[in-house]
Scaffold this motif. Structure first.
Motif, PDB file in Angstrom:
ATOM      1  N   THR A 105      -3.890   5.316   0.318  1.00  0.00           N
ATOM      2  CA  THR A 105      -4.968   4.685  -0.487  1.00  0.00           C
ATOM      3  C   THR A 105      -4.385   3.694  -1.474  1.00  0.00           C
ATOM      4  OG1 THR A 105      -6.368   6.608  -0.165  1.00  0.00           O
ATOM      5  CG2 THR A 105      -7.117   4.698  -1.794  1.00  0.00           C
ATOM      6  N   SER A 106      -3.600   4.059  -2.597  1.00  0.00           N
ATOM      7  CA  SER A 106      -3.037   3.113  -3.418  1.00  0.00           C
ATOM      8  C   SER A 106      -2.214   1.962  -2.916  1.00  0.00           C
ATOM      9  CB  SER A 106      -2.154   4.116  -4.434  1.00  0.00           C
ATOM     10  OG  SER A 106      -1.000   4.593  -4.092  1.00  0.00           O
ATOM     11  N   SER A 107      -1.563   1.972  -1.844  1.00  0.00           N
ATOM     12  CA  SER A 107      -0.443   0.930  -1.373  1.00  0.00           C
ATOM     13  C   SER A 107      -1.534   0.112  -0.670  1.00  0.00           C
ATOM     14  CB  SER A 107       0.463   1.724  -0.294  1.00  0.00           C
ATOM     15  OG  SER A 107      -0.213   2.301   0.809  1.00  0.00           O
ATOM     16  N   ILE A 108      -2.356   0.534   0.142  1.00  0.00           N
ATOM     17  CA  ILE A 108      -3.607  -0.544   0.657  1.00  0.00           C
ATOM     18  C   ILE A 108      -4.602  -1.079  -0.312  1.00  0.00           C
ATOM     19  CG2 ILE A 108      -5.327  -0.730   2.572  1.00  0.00           C
ATOM     20  CD1 ILE A 108      -3.831   1.351   4.221  1.00  0.00           C
ATOM     21  N   GLY A 109      -4.669  -0.233  -1.167  1.00  0.00           N
ATOM     22  CA  GLY A 109      -5.792  -0.707  -2.295  1.00  0.00           C
ATOM     23  C   GLY A 109      -5.068  -1.692  -3.033  1.00  0.00           C
ATOM     24  N   THR A 110      -3.746  -1.634  -3.394  1.00  0.00           N
ATOM     25  CA  THR A 110      -3.034  -2.614  -4.064  1.00  0.00           C
ATOM     26  C   THR A 110      -3.069  -3.892  -3.406  1.00  0.00           C
ATOM     27  OG1 THR A 110      -1.834  -0.824  -5.130  1.00  0.00           O
ATOM     28  CG2 THR A 110      -1.060  -2.953  -5.377  1.00  0.00           C
ATOM     29  N   MET A 111      -2.750  -3.820  -2.191  1.00  0.00           N
ATOM     30  CA  MET A 111      -2.807  -4.914  -1.400  1.00  0.00           C
ATOM     31  C   MET A 111      -3.940  -5.596  -1.278  1.00  0.00           C
ATOM     32  SD  MET A 111      -0.354  -3.706   1.899  1.00  0.00           S
ATOM     33  CE  MET A 111      -0.366  -5.626   2.616  1.00  0.00           C
ATOM     34  N   ARG A 112      -5.226  -4.866  -1.429  1.00  0.00           N
ATOM     35  CA  ARG A 112      -6.629  -5.529  -1.293  1.00  0.00           C
ATOM     36  C   ARG A 112      -6.688  -6.300  -2.815  1.00  0.00           C
ATOM     37  NH1 ARG A 112      -9.840  -7.507   2.003  1.00  0.00           N
ATOM     38  NH2 ARG A 112     -10.103  -5.520   3.229  1.00  0.00           N
ATOM     39  N   VAL A 113      -6.419  -5.512  -3.842  1.00  0.00           N
ATOM     40  CA  VAL A 113      -6.532  -6.107  -5.033  1.00  0.00           C
ATOM     41  C   VAL A 113      -5.750  -7.262  -5.385  1.00  0.00           C
ATOM     42  CG1 VAL A 113      -5.984  -5.718  -7.580  1.00  0.00           C
ATOM     43  CG2 VAL A 113      -7.163  -3.852  -6.172  1.00  0.00           C
ATOM     44  N   THR A 114      -4.660  -7.502  -4.675  1.00  0.00           N
ATOM     45  CA  THR A 114      -3.588  -8.588  -4.718  1.00  0.00           C
ATOM     46  C   THR A 114      -3.805  -9.565  -3.858  1.00  0.00           C
ATOM     47  OG1 THR A 114      -1.744  -7.210  -3.860  1.00  0.00           O
ATOM     48  CG2 THR A 114      -1.685  -7.316  -6.223  1.00  0.00           C
ATOM     49  N   GLU A 115      -4.892  -9.380  -2.841  1.00  0.00           N
ATOM     50  CA  GLU A 115      -5.352 -10.290  -1.889  1.00  0.00           C
ATOM     51  C   GLU A 115      -4.413 -10.491  -0.904  1.00  0.00           C
ATOM     52  OE1 GLU A 115      -6.438 -13.939  -3.742  1.00  0.00           O
ATOM     53  OE2 GLU A 115      -8.074 -13.197  -4.598  1.00  0.00           O
ATOM     54  N   GLN A 116      -3.493  -9.490  -0.461  1.00  0.00           N
ATOM     55  CA  GLN A 116      -2.396  -9.566   0.376  1.00  0.00           C
ATOM     56  C   GLN A 116      -3.129  -9.506   1.931  1.00  0.00           C
ATOM     57  OE1 GLN A 116       1.478  -7.385  -0.265  1.00  0.00           O
ATOM     58  NE2 GLN A 116       0.762  -7.218  -2.454  1.00  0.00           N
ATOM     59  N   ILE A 117      -3.991  -8.586   1.884  1.00  0.00           N
ATOM     60  CA  ILE A 117      -4.805  -8.377   3.053  1.00  0.00           C
ATOM     61  C   ILE A 117      -5.574  -9.745   3.543  1.00  0.00           C
ATOM     62  CG2 ILE A 117      -6.763  -7.140   4.185  1.00  0.00           C
ATOM     63  CD1 ILE A 117      -5.803  -4.497   2.325  1.00  0.00           C
ATOM     64  N   ASP A 118      -6.312 -10.340   2.503  1.00  0.00           N
ATOM     65  CA  ASP A 118      -6.877 -11.577   2.868  1.00  0.00           C
ATOM     66  C   ASP A 118      -5.902 -12.700   3.289  1.00  0.00           C
ATOM     67  OD1 ASP A 118      -9.317 -10.475   1.824  1.00  0.00           O
ATOM     68  OD2 ASP A 118      -8.837 -11.228  -0.270  1.00  0.00           O
ATOM     69  N   ALA A 119      -4.523 -12.576   2.931  1.00  0.00           N
ATOM     70  CA  ALA A 119      -3.476 -13.420   3.350  1.00  0.00           C
ATOM     71  C   ALA A 119      -3.387 -13.354   4.821  1.00  0.00           C
ATOM     72  CB  ALA A 119      -2.390 -13.434   2.552  1.00  0.00           C
ATOM     73  N   LEU A 120      -2.942 -11.720   5.039  1.00  0.00           N
ATOM     74  CA  LEU A 120      -2.699 -11.297   6.499  1.00  0.00           C
ATOM     75  C   LEU A 120      -4.050 -11.835   7.517  1.00  0.00           C
ATOM     76  CD1 LEU A 120      -1.783  -7.708   6.046  1.00  0.00           C
ATOM     77  CD2 LEU A 120      -0.328  -9.629   6.966  1.00  0.00           C
ATOM     78  N   GLU A 121      -5.356 -11.581   7.184  1.00  0.00           N
ATOM     79  CA  GLU A 121      -6.388 -12.272   7.814  1.00  0.00           C
ATOM     80  C   GLU A 121      -6.336 -13.763   7.786  1.00  0.00           C
ATOM     81  OE1 GLU A 121      -9.366 -10.416   5.887  1.00  0.00           O
ATOM     82  OE2 GLU A 121      -9.113  -8.428   6.745  1.00  0.00           O
ATOM     83  N   VAL A 122      -5.906 -14.469   7.014  1.00  0.00           N
ATOM     84  CA  VAL A 122      -6.029 -16.048   7.110  1.00  0.00           C
ATOM     85  C   VAL A 122      -4.989 -16.283   8.218  1.00  0.00           C
ATOM     86  CG1 VAL A 122      -5.282 -17.958   5.784  1.00  0.00           C
ATOM     87  CG2 VAL A 122      -6.783 -16.463   4.918  1.00  0.00           C
ATOM     88  N   MET A 123      -3.848 -15.592   8.383  1.00  0.00           N
ATOM     89  CA  MET A 123      -2.708 -15.827   9.203  1.00  0.00           C
ATOM     90  C   MET A 123      -3.058 -15.561  10.658  1.00  0.00           C
ATOM     91  SD  MET A 123       0.783 -15.251   7.198  1.00  0.00           S
ATOM     92  CE  MET A 123       0.363 -13.682   6.868  1.00  0.00           C
ATOM     93  N   GLY A 124      -4.182 -14.883  10.729  1.00  0.00           N
ATOM     94  CA  GLY A 124      -4.624 -14.404  12.092  1.00  0.00           C
ATOM     95  C   GLY A 124      -4.082 -12.977  12.686  1.00  0.00           C
ATOM     96  N   VAL A 125      -3.674 -12.318  11.550  1.00  0.00           N
ATOM     97  CA  VAL A 125      -2.971 -10.912  11.989  1.00  0.00           C
ATOM     98  C   VAL A 125      -4.188  -9.984  11.745  1.00  0.00           C
ATOM     99  CG1 VAL A 125      -1.402  -9.100  11.139  1.00  0.00           C
ATOM    100  CG2 VAL A 125      -0.815 -11.458  11.037  1.00  0.00           C
ATOM    101  N   ASN A 126      -4.399  -9.038  12.537  1.00  0.00           N
ATOM    102  CA  ASN A 126      -5.301  -7.769  12.461  1.00  0.00           C
ATOM    103  C   ASN A 126      -4.992  -6.964  11.505  1.00  0.00           C
ATOM    104  OD1 ASN A 126      -6.878  -5.655  12.722  1.00  0.00           O
ATOM    105  ND2 ASN A 126      -6.749  -5.442  14.847  1.00  0.00           N
ATOM    106  N   ALA A 127      -5.257  -7.219  10.312  1.00  0.00           N
ATOM    107  CA  ALA A 127      -4.884  -6.332   9.093  1.00  0.00           C
ATOM    108  C   ALA A 127      -5.042  -4.752   9.260  1.00  0.00           C
ATOM    109  CB  ALA A 127      -5.492  -6.764   7.664  1.00  0.00           C
ATOM    110  N   LEU A 128      -5.902  -4.493  10.055  1.00  0.00           N
ATOM    111  CA  LEU A 128      -6.298  -3.008  10.052  1.00  0.00           C
ATOM    112  C   LEU A 128      -4.878  -2.374  10.963  1.00  0.00           C
ATOM    113  CD1 LEU A 128     -10.012  -2.481  10.360  1.00  0.00           C
ATOM    114  CD2 LEU A 128      -8.622  -1.585   8.848  1.00  0.00           C
ATOM    115  N   ASN A 129      -4.977  -3.128  12.057  1.00  0.00           N
ATOM    116  CA  ASN A 129      -3.745  -2.601  13.070  1.00  0.00           C
ATOM    117  C   ASN A 129      -2.337  -2.678  12.475  1.00  0.00           C
ATOM    118  OD1 ASN A 129      -1.433  -3.681  15.241  1.00  0.00           O
ATOM    119  ND2 ASN A 129      -2.869  -2.366  16.170  1.00  0.00           N
TER     120      ASN A 129
END
Length: 245
Positions: A105-129
């Protein structure tokens, strides 16, 4: 209503995890990293706890044998049943909900807070996978550390019983083989695989969909631990009734 919405969001997340898979070359390294973090990183604490819990079960059983009519091999029998049926698969999973679940939770949550997940999605990566699927695959090895926990727990019980003078090695070994049902081990591993899926997905859900800032990461980890533990306890009751009832 919020609970229903959360269950719906969780189901959608599980569905999305298996869509648009990441390239195997990248996924392989992610899986190996998660195996190291989630499986091998948890061996130490589970071995330590299992050894002493096994010893405590054996000592408490021996101290409660007050009648000469009760066979001495009951110590080994009770230790085996307690460790295999409940302690190793269920109690260890609750411990893992605190250790592994909070980490996920903390590792993925930190990625959400720092917008790393948004960056993955912008690059066309399925962030959940990319983030959740490696954890699910890594935790398929969870039965391995539960098997180690079973062995170490029984070993701790044997050492506590024999070196503490509560039972002889022969009586303890006789209790270990008394009325042994191989299906009990199968039952424990079935529960373990179900709990492994819960450990991988519920903490990921709370981390991926968390809102707020850095302080909310800690709150999400706490919530994740509570709900993972609740689901494990409920599923434990359901699986026990279905498989042993």
């Amino acid at each position: 209503m919020n609970y229903v919405a959360s269950i719906g969001s969780y189901a959608i997340m599980i569905k999305e995890v298996f869509k648009k898979p990441t390239k195997w070359r990248i996924m392989r390294s992610l899986i190996l990293k998660e195996i190291d973090e989630l499986i091998f990183g948890s061996l130490g604490i589970l071995i330590f706890i299992s050894f002493f819990i096994g010893g405590v079960v054996a000592i408490q059983t021996a101290l409660n044998i007050t009648s000469e009519l009760i066979p001495k091999n009951l110590v080994g029998f009770a230790t085996r049943q307690s460790i295999i049926l409940e302690f190793a698969p269920t109690f260890c999973s609750i411990i893992m909900a605190g250790k592994v679940g909070s980490y996920i939770t903390s590792s993925i949550g930190t990625m959400r807070v720092t917008e790393q997940i948004d960056a993955l999605e912008v690059m066309g990566v399925n962030a959940l996978n990319y983030l959740v699927f490696p954890k699910i695959v890594a935790l398929l090895m969870y039965p391995f550390i539960i098997a180690v926990s079973m062995f170490v727990g029984i070993l701790g019980g044997w050492m506590a019983a024999t070196f503490g003078g509560h039972s002889t090695s022969a009586d303890f070994a006789e209790g270990l083989t008394l009325d042994f049902m191989p299906f009990h081990v199968t039952y424990a591993f079935i529960k373990t695989l179900v709990f492994a899926f819960v450990l991988a997905t519920i903490p990921s859900f709370h981390g991926f969909y968390m809102k707020g800032g850095a302080l909310d990461v800690g709150k999400a980890s706490t919530t994740s631990f509570v709900w993972t533990s609740i689901v494990i306890v409920i599923l434990n009751g359901i699986l026990t009734q279905l498989l042993l009832g």
